[in-house]
Design a protein around this motif. Structure first.
Motif, PDB file in Angstrom:
ATOM      1  N   THR A  33      28.098 -31.600  32.343  1.00 26.26           N
ATOM      2  CA  THR A  33      27.079 -32.439  31.707  1.00 26.26           C
ATOM      3  C   THR A  33      26.567 -31.795  30.426  1.00 26.26           C
ATOM      4  OG1 THR A  33      26.414 -33.228  33.881  1.00 26.26           O
ATOM      5  CG2 THR A  33      24.872 -33.623  32.081  1.00 26.26           C
ATOM      6  N   TYR A  34      26.515 -30.483  30.390  1.00 24.74           N
ATOM      7  CA  TYR A  34      25.971 -29.781  29.226  1.00 24.74           C
ATOM      8  C   TYR A  34      27.011 -28.827  28.649  1.00 24.74           C
ATOM      9  CZ  TYR A  34      21.640 -31.828  30.786  1.00 24.74           C
ATOM     10  OH  TYR A  34      20.676 -32.731  31.158  1.00 24.74           O
ATOM     11  N   SER A  35      28.233 -29.339  28.456  1.00 28.65           N
ATOM     12  CA  SER A  35      29.278 -28.503  27.861  1.00 28.65           C
ATOM     13  C   SER A  35      30.147 -29.323  26.919  1.00 28.65           C
ATOM     14  CB  SER A  35      30.139 -27.869  28.953  1.00 28.65           C
ATOM     15  OG  SER A  35      30.775 -28.871  29.712  1.00 28.65           O
ATOM     16  N   ASP A  36      29.518 -30.158  26.101  1.00 23.82           N
ATOM     17  CA  ASP A  36      30.200 -30.886  25.047  1.00 23.82           C
ATOM     18  C   ASP A  36      30.846 -32.187  25.507  1.00 23.82           C
ATOM     19  OD1 ASP A  36      33.024 -31.194  23.349  1.00 23.82           O
ATOM     20  OD2 ASP A  36      31.339 -30.592  22.093  1.00 23.82           O
ATOM     21  N   GLY A  37      31.279 -32.247  26.773  1.00 27.88           N
ATOM     22  CA  GLY A  37      31.917 -33.459  27.255  1.00 27.88           C
ATOM     23  C   GLY A  37      33.331 -33.643  26.771  1.00 27.88           C
ATOM     24  N   LYS A  38      34.041 -32.532  26.522  1.00 34.75           N
ATOM     25  CA  LYS A  38      35.447 -32.635  26.108  1.00 34.75           C
ATOM     26  C   LYS A  38      36.272 -33.231  27.244  1.00 34.75           C
ATOM     27  CE  LYS A  38      35.285 -28.308  24.724  1.00 34.75           C
ATOM     28  NZ  LYS A  38      33.909 -28.124  24.292  1.00 34.75           N
ATOM     29  N   LEU A  39      37.138 -34.186  26.889  1.00 38.59           N
ATOM     30  CA  LEU A  39      37.909 -34.914  27.893  1.00 38.59           C
ATOM     31  C   LEU A  39      39.404 -34.709  27.745  1.00 38.59           C
ATOM     32  CD1 LEU A  39      35.899 -38.251  27.754  1.00 38.59           C
ATOM     33  CD2 LEU A  39      35.615 -36.364  29.363  1.00 38.59           C
TER      34      LEU A  39
END
Length: 525
Positions: free
Chosen positions: A151-157
């Motif tokens: 949730t708090y780590s950029d949201g890289k997918l």
């Protein structure tokens, strides 16, 4: 259904990222003019920066008549499972846990999600206290709480684990729950730290609306084990919960769970991981180096991926960038008082003046004291370095730091640069934190990276310690086919914390696989 005209073009960034200019350019490439096409559906977007000037590669479908309404695929429907006779306890509400719950619902199984931390809105207050007052809540922090560390780590997918599941399916579920449709198009999609909380909240509401349960501030403290069969768990309040199976999706920092499994005689194994520092640059420096132009203009904040093989004391180890956050911030990620851990995150617009990335080196089993600590050897090494970082920086959440050029010379920095790390920095000889072996490997890596990116390995950058939670230092083994623990029936180790994933999407896919494995196990009884 109309058949689209497929087209692929290379466009200047100023055209590619301007909606109307892009529309006209795509029509022109297809030999059409406005009015001849009813709809342009962008399918893929990536940046090609190999030439003298960066270009944007677009792939699109052009429809001359009305397109189908489900261009991104069908939305997912979740049946009611509140009265289902089948249930699964899911420990952890991170990516693996939430997607395991959604898939369980699709399969007619009621999920009971237990999360030690708080809901995403309440969690923010604990993060503020961590940043401003240096107060570490062991159950609510950047690692624990609704949505997990992701949730708090950029949201890289972006993920390379495409053989482990349907990446597109995961992305469509995220879009269905409020993520931007751009993640279905971009080659390296991300949601952003500021956008992810609302998506996570929507996932939780879908689970509850379907009759599943999501319980916050519910920490698991014991297991209900009967003749190597896990029947349920016991929470910190003393409540005993039983179900047909337990999916353990606690994330890579749930050290008390590893300790619990070890204490209860459940087989776990030490596993390799990586450890190092965060390096922080001005984003403009990275933009200019990557795009080879003075200003990036319409282009997004530039990123990088770096790797180098090092040699020290006849041991070869990789040094590589990890979780690079363009236009981002360094954040405190400790999960207990007396330790300092850092991580990176970015908002959706990636508009911070700073770029940061983990620069870490591989830690193999022979680098740990397995003889003394057994399966917990990697965990103990993490703790040792995190606690030393805290002590040398003054026993708060101030982080030890050193300018990069000074680190390469073995010189303590007389002053540090401005930083995005809110708690603040203390000038420290980072070799004293990391030890000579880790420091030497990182030095070799940074020198190599300085040859690849002009200005990278100078005093215009600084390193901040320590980046130690790259992945789990423990693996909870499972059968390759059934995904159950090889010795404990009913236990399904899952996601990053069990050693089977490495990011939001791969963890989500593993969560789905575990839910499917639970159904197979229940059905075979």
């Amino acid at each position: 259904m109309p058949t689209p005209q497929e087209i692929e073009v290379l466009l200047p960034p100023e055209v590619a990222y301007d909606e109307m200019a892009r529309y006209r350019a795509l029509l022109d490439a297809a030999g059409l003019v406005p009015g001849q096409a009813d709809f342009v559906h962008l399918r893929k977007r990536s940046i090609d920066a190999r030439g003298r000037q960066p270009l944007v590669r677009l792939r699109a479908d052009i429809y001359e008549t009305a397109p189908p309404t489900d261009l991104f695929g069908p939305w997912f429907k979740y049946p009611g499972v509140g009265q289902s006779k089948r249930s699964v306890i899911i420990v952890g509400a991170g990516s693996a846990g939430l997607f395991a719950a959604l898939r369980a619902i699709e399969l007619g199984i009621k999920p009971i999600v237990l999360e030690r931390g708080k809901d995403v809105r309440t969690r923010r207050r604990d993060l503020a206290a961590l940043n401003k007052d240096h107060v570490v809540d062991s159950d609510s922090n950047y690692c624990f709480g609704e949505g997990g560390a992701g949730t708090y780590s950029d949201g890289k997918l972006y993920t390379r684990a495409t053989k482990r599941g349907d990446v597109g399916r995961i992305l469509r579920i995220l879009v269905q729950h409020g993520a931007t449709p751009d993640i279905l198009v971009d080659a390296h999609p991300h949601i952003g730290t500021n956008k992810l909380p609302s998506v996570v909240q929507a996932l939780r509401e879908t689970i509850r609306e379907a009759g599943g349960e999501v319980r916050f501030e519910t920490r698991v403290t014991d297991l209900i084990l009967e003749q190597n069969h896990l029947r349920g768990v016991v929470t910190a309040s003393g409540e005993a919960l039983e179900a047909d199976a337990v999916i353990l999706a606690t994330g890579h920092s749930a050290r008390d769970i590893y300790e619990l499994l070890h204490r209860r005689g459940v087989l776990i194994e030490a596993k390799p991981f990586a450890l190092g520092v965060r390096v922080e640059h001005q984003q403009q420096l990275i933009d200019q180096a990557q795009y080879r132009r003075q200003e990036r203009g319409a282009l997004p904040a530039a990123s990088y991926a770096l790797v180098h093989q090092t040699q020290w004391q006849n041991k070869q180890r990789g040094v590589f960038s990890f979780c690079m956050c363009p236009g981002g911030f360094i954040v405190p990620s400790a999960t207990a008082p007396g330790e300092v851990v850092v991580n990176g995150m970015s908002p959706s617009r990636r508009d911070s003046r700073f770029a940061n990335s983990g620069i870490v080196t591989a830690i193999e089993l022979e680098d740990m004291d397995v003889r003394q600590h057994g399966a917990l050897a990697g965990l103990r090494l993490q703790q040792e370095i995190e606690q030393r970082a805290c002590q040398l920086a003054g026993n708060t959440q101030l982080a030890p730091a050193q300018r990069l050029g000074d680190f390469l010379k073995g010189k303590v920095s007389s002053e540090l640069l401005e930083t995005s790390y809110q708690p603040g920095l203390v000038s420290v000889q980072m070799e004293d934190v990391l030890g000579s072996g880790l420091a030497e490997r990182l030095r070799q890596g940074f020198k190599n990276f300085g040859q690849k990116i002009p200005g990278y390995a100078t005093n215009a950058a600084q390193i901040v310690g320590v980046e130690s939670r790259t992945s789990s230092p423990v693996r909870i083994p499972r059968d390759r086919d059934t995904l159950q623990h090889p010795e404990v029936r009913g236990l399904f180790p899952c996601g990053e914390g069990a050693g089977y994933a490495g990011g939001i999407v791969s963890a989500a896919m593993d969560g789905e696989r575990c839910a499917e494995a639970v159904l197979a196990a229940i059905s075979s009884k």
